[in-house]
Design an enzyme around this catalytic site. Structure first.
Site, PDB file in Angstrom:
ATOM      1  N   CYS A  33       0.818  -1.215   0.000  1.00 54.08           N
ATOM      2  CA  CYS A  33       0.000   0.000   0.000  1.00 54.08           C
ATOM      3  C   CYS A  33       0.850   1.262   0.000  1.00 54.08           C
ATOM      4  O   CYS A  33       0.341   2.345  -0.268  1.00 54.08           O
ATOM      5  CB  CYS A  33      -0.935   0.006   1.206  1.00 54.08           C
ATOM      6  SG  CYS A  33      -0.071  -0.019   2.774  1.00 54.08           S
ATOM      7  N   ASP A  35       2.227   2.674   2.595  1.00 64.74           N
ATOM      8  CA  ASP A  35       2.076   3.468   3.814  1.00 64.74           C
ATOM      9  C   ASP A  35       3.310   3.357   4.704  1.00 64.74           C
ATOM     10  O   ASP A  35       3.953   2.310   4.757  1.00 64.74           O
ATOM     11  CB  ASP A  35       0.834   3.011   4.588  1.00 64.74           C
ATOM     12  CG  ASP A  35      -0.438   3.342   3.833  1.00 64.74           C
ATOM     13  OD1 ASP A  35      -0.329   3.965   2.765  1.00 64.74           O
ATOM     14  OD2 ASP A  35      -1.524   2.986   4.309  1.00 64.74           O
ATOM     15  N   CYS A  58      -3.000   5.357   5.187  1.00 63.78           N
ATOM     16  CA  CYS A  58      -4.457   5.308   5.130  1.00 63.78           C
ATOM     17  C   CYS A  58      -5.070   5.681   6.476  1.00 63.78           C
ATOM     18  O   CYS A  58      -4.373   5.775   7.487  1.00 63.78           O
ATOM     19  CB  CYS A  58      -4.890   3.897   4.741  1.00 63.78           C
ATOM     20  SG  CYS A  58      -4.683   2.722   6.067  1.00 63.78           S
ATOM     21  N   CYS A 102      -2.715  -2.838   8.639  1.00 60.28           N
ATOM     22  CA  CYS A 102      -2.423  -1.502   9.168  1.00 60.28           C
ATOM     23  C   CYS A 102      -2.106  -1.594  10.664  1.00 60.28           C
ATOM     24  O   CYS A 102      -1.196  -0.928  11.158  1.00 60.28           O
ATOM     25  CB  CYS A 102      -3.595  -0.551   8.943  1.00 60.28           C
ATOM     26  SG  CYS A 102      -4.381  -0.704   7.330  1.00 60.28           S
TER      27      CYS A 102
HETATM   28 FE1  FES Z   1      -1.646  -0.204   4.244  1.00 62.01          FE
HETATM   29 FE2  FES Z   1      -3.429   0.913   5.767  1.00 62.01          FE
HETATM   30  S1  FES Z   1      -3.688   0.317   3.691  1.00 62.01           S
HETATM   31  S2  FES Z   1      -1.339   0.609   6.234  1.00 62.01           S
END
Ligand code: FES
Length: 145
Positions: A33, A35, A58, A102
């Protein structure tokens, strides 16, 4: 899709920021993702006296890091080491399945910050913190670039 607690911690995240003279810093990211989460700890007498975080990610990443800081603030290192992604999720009244990773980032960021703390003091962190096992797509700070 999200609980009220998740929304609250996303809209009003607690303990956002940096600690300039942090005793331990942990950074994790997820390549899938993209992040990134960074956790700063101030530790005195084996107690986490202050904790701040920065998350480029996110809403669930923001909410889980915010909740993780709330759960370890004022606690002993031993208690902080027991923090699991499951505990973070439960405190937030759950997360949708695709957002579980996450919360794994939040747990890992805390553990990496404690790893850094021990390393800075010349102590081998592995027997205390344990091996940080990557979740799918997770990677640690240094491998970021
Ligand atoms: Fe990857 Fe939230 S979508 S940390």
């Amino acid at each position: 899709m999200y609980s009220e607690k998740v929304m609250d911690h996303f809209m009003n995240p607690r303990n956002v920021g940096e600690i300039a003279d942090a005793d331990g810093i942990g950074e994790v990211g997820n390549t899938v993702c993209g992040d990134i989460m960074k956790m700063y700890l101030k530790i005195e007498n084996n107690t986490i006296v202050d904790v701040k975080f920065k998350t480029f990610g996110c809403g669930a990443a923001v909410a889980t890091s915010s909740m993780a800081t709330e759960l370890i603030k004022g606690k002993s290192i031993e208690d902080a080491l027991k923090l699991t992604n499951k505990a973070v999720m439960e405190a937030l009244d759950g997360l949708p399945p695709q957002k579980i990773h996450c919360s794994v980032l939040a747990e890992q960021a805390v553990k990496l910050a404690l790893t850094d703390y021990y390393k800075k003091r010349g102590i081998d962190p592995e027997p205390i913190v344990g091996k940080i096992v990557d979740c799918e797509g997770c990677h640690h700070g240094e491998e970021n670039s």
